[in-house]
Design an enzyme around this catalytic site. Sequence first.
Site, PDB file in Angstrom:
ATOM      1  N   THR A 174     -37.734 -43.722 -83.133  1.00 47.36           N
ATOM      2  CA  THR A 174     -37.271 -45.112 -83.138  1.00 47.36           C
ATOM      3  C   THR A 174     -36.428 -45.368 -84.382  1.00 47.36           C
ATOM      4  O   THR A 174     -36.412 -44.571 -85.322  1.00 47.36           O
ATOM      5  CB  THR A 174     -38.444 -46.110 -83.157  1.00 47.36           C
ATOM      6  OG1 THR A 174     -39.015 -46.132 -84.479  1.00 47.36           O
ATOM      7  CG2 THR A 174     -39.508 -45.749 -82.149  1.00 47.36           C
ATOM      8  N   ASP A 175     -35.755 -46.490 -84.404  1.00 43.24           N
ATOM      9  CA  ASP A 175     -35.176 -46.972 -85.646  1.00 43.24           C
ATOM     10  C   ASP A 175     -36.237 -47.820 -86.355  1.00 43.24           C
ATOM     11  O   ASP A 175     -37.364 -47.968 -85.882  1.00 43.24           O
ATOM     12  CB  ASP A 175     -33.907 -47.780 -85.374  1.00 43.24           C
ATOM     13  CG  ASP A 175     -32.962 -47.797 -86.571  1.00 43.24           C
ATOM     14  OD1 ASP A 175     -33.401 -47.516 -87.701  1.00 43.24           O
ATOM     15  OD2 ASP A 175     -31.767 -48.118 -86.387  1.00 43.24           O
ATOM     16  N   TRP A 176     -35.874 -48.410 -87.457  1.00 49.91           N
ATOM     17  CA  TRP A 176     -36.772 -49.073 -88.396  1.00 49.91           C
ATOM     18  C   TRP A 176     -37.655 -50.134 -87.717  1.00 49.91           C
ATOM     19  O   TRP A 176     -37.176 -51.196 -87.332  1.00 49.91           O
ATOM     20  CB  TRP A 176     -35.943 -49.696 -89.500  1.00 49.91           C
ATOM     21  CG  TRP A 176     -36.687 -50.192 -90.696  1.00 49.91           C
ATOM     22  CD1 TRP A 176     -37.172 -51.450 -90.888  1.00 49.91           C
ATOM     23  CD2 TRP A 176     -37.018 -49.457 -91.877  1.00 49.91           C
ATOM     24  NE1 TRP A 176     -37.783 -51.543 -92.112  1.00 49.91           N
ATOM     25  CE2 TRP A 176     -37.698 -50.325 -92.745  1.00 49.91           C
ATOM     26  CE3 TRP A 176     -36.808 -48.143 -92.301  1.00 49.91           C
ATOM     27  CZ2 TRP A 176     -38.161 -49.936 -94.003  1.00 49.91           C
ATOM     28  CZ3 TRP A 176     -37.262 -47.751 -93.550  1.00 49.91           C
ATOM     29  CH2 TRP A 176     -37.935 -48.640 -94.381  1.00 49.91           C
ATOM     30  N   ASP A 193     -38.801 -50.614 -84.874  1.00 55.17           N
ATOM     31  CA  ASP A 193     -38.252 -51.210 -83.660  1.00 55.17           C
ATOM     32  C   ASP A 193     -39.246 -51.335 -82.515  1.00 55.17           C
ATOM     33  O   ASP A 193     -38.997 -52.092 -81.572  1.00 55.17           O
ATOM     34  CB  ASP A 193     -37.010 -50.439 -83.203  1.00 55.17           C
ATOM     35  CG  ASP A 193     -35.749 -50.968 -83.860  1.00 55.17           C
ATOM     36  OD1 ASP A 193     -35.748 -52.145 -84.262  1.00 55.17           O
ATOM     37  OD2 ASP A 193     -34.771 -50.216 -83.966  1.00 55.17           O
TER      38      ASP A 193
END
Length: 783
Positions: free
Chosen positions: A312-314, A316
């Site tokens: 995932t991104d930060w 998310d």
Amino acid sequence: MKTIRLLALWAPALLAVTALQAQTAMTPAIPRDAAIEKKIEKKLASMTLDEKIGQMLQLNFDIMGRSNGQGSWQLNETTLDTCLSKYKVGSILNAPGTRSHTVEVWQPWIRMIQEKSMKYMGIPCIYGLDQNHGTTYTTGGIIFPQPINLAASFNVELARTSGRVTAYESRAGNCPWVFNPVTDLGRDPRWPRIWESFGEDAIVNARMAEAEIQGYQGDDPNHIGPFGVGACLKHYFAYGAPFTGKDRTPAYVSPQMLREKYFEPFRAAIRAGALTVMVNSGSINGQPVHASYEYLTKWLKEDLQWDGMIVTDWADINNLYQREHVARDKKDAIRMAINAGIDMSMDPYSVDFCILLKQLVEEGSVKMERIDDAVRRILRAKYRLGLFDQPNTGGKGYEKFGSKEHADLALHAAEETMVLLKNEDNILPLSPKTQTSGCKLLVTGPNANQMRCLNGGWTYTWQGSKAEDLTMQYNTIYEALCNKYGKENVVLEQGITYNERGQYWEEHAPQIEKAVEAAKGCDVIIACVGENSYCETPGNLSDLWLSANQRTLVKELAKTGKPIVLILNEGRPRLVTDIEPLCKAVVHVFLPGNYGGDALANLLSGDANFSAKMPYTYPREINSLANYDYKVSEEVGTMTGAYNYDAKVSLLWPFGYGLSYTTFEYSNLRADRNEFTADDVVTVSVDVRNTGSRAGKEPVLLYSSDIVASLTPDNRRLRQFAKVTLAPGEQQTVTFRLKGSEMAFVGADGRWTLEEGDFLLRVARLRLPLRCTTTKTWDTPNI
């Protein structure tokens, strides 16, 4: 009638079987290595559920220590022990305080992490950093031009070199994983991450990403040596297409454009062997990508036969319930994301993920098969990086870290990535010899004497700010021009300066009158304008025009009658339509990195030659934001009748435009056939001659146009490109091998189609007609 009816009923099933057979027959994106797979299964069989779930969590290093109040950060071993011994965390990311650190600091930190990981789990940690344009978080390492610059070069070797040096210097600091390349298309100038991309075209993004991945990982993604790193494509996908232009907001993209353009760079990069992928933080047509089984599992893993890892991104997964409102709470969001195909959660500040995911498995909401699949992918990345055998790198054998050899490569890259957009009366080059006769330069504007502007975001710090102490040894534009022309011949009076304590766009009260007064004693004005550094959401804007202060500065300077060379130093195209006519020359340097000032001085003086082209369309007006591959119906002539209607595509500088100090002549565009099918390869050749008086490099761009199609066709599409180096008078034949299938498009039914009919090939001003003789429609999602 009965036979026809049965065929009609069976047709969808037959198509589905055909597609499944084609998918199964596709070779894996990364060849399977039996020895690695055996090790994975052995390790997996020995792991507890807690250990498996822990591998799926990535934490921010910041939570494992604290600032000592003296500008440095201190690791807390007890916290680190807890994360690794109790929660079995498989990955850690980021630079503490989001600030660069030296190799001497990184080495013991990551070494300790690895020692504890092996002690408590027998599994190494995979540490990740955003190394967007060189070793951006390793002090003393080499900073390359940003990706948008590399795209402007149209030279994939620069991307490969940047990747190779970044990998070497990252491993010198003991980091095996980089969150790059960015393969988002930068098609909307409002978007604050244009500069992180390879521009607006899918093919340029694809070829640059392929080359950079090869630089990062080497030739064998199953066995990445101690000088290579794992690549992470981001942000899958259509992240660069927010409807509002604001970062991390929803995208609304047609299925055709999604498949043809936004997916293509990721498809190509996956097939090139990228180990990992990071996901788009937002949604596409209302579907959050982090919760999309269709996009994560089917398109990426199954359709491409890819066995890599998705992260995932930060934070998310949290956004599925906090922002997107498709989940009830964090537990529900974890269920959705993991079942959709997420393998690792970047949950930077919390271990709740481990607790909640274990509950979901025990409740049966997430199947053990899904957990095992995710962990296999994580272990596979670690085995491919050689971390089990050699968890740590650096020290002896990494003597080239920050070396002159690497710095020279970055300088050359910067020289080859700046675009000459205008050169009236051949005012450029400004030979240093003219300075001996008393010619003086005024260097002005807010970007004239600051390294932060040249580097952009992701440079020593997240926003690229508050890092002046780390760039003292490099030259600003003003300092580089002093070195080139002599300090006595260069006057600095900026007129406008940025407020370094404010937002990236804030400026101090202007002192334009001082710059105007200084101009009276100078012969040529070098006006350095653009943007200060920013990154991600803090870079959102509400006005695309270059700041009023900066435009007023140029207008007032123009009244002196002195010739102006306008230097655009910006991460996205800011509107300059009212000041461009006032300037004799315009140079776009984008974000060229630490050696950008030196590179610009070499180019302005003629010691180097311009060879870059625009990687995106530079708009003229805020209501005329277009890309080069616009639909033919977007440019409508006069509509006769009740309305005087005119819808011309208006732009300032087109995609693929750029000047040189020499001239090139194209001739004899030809092909080995004038008719083709989907299965044919058309060999296309064109002669390119350097008709000027000095050596130069020229990007050669091959476009195609579909004249009539069942869906409104694009005006033109870039299909292939190459870059040639020519001495004065020299001619080369550039040859492309164009597959017929490359000219297919996604039809209204969602299937790839190449239709019988007329096509036009274009190179520069040359045109060549071709004809497709047979229509073909594919039943596979990719061709």
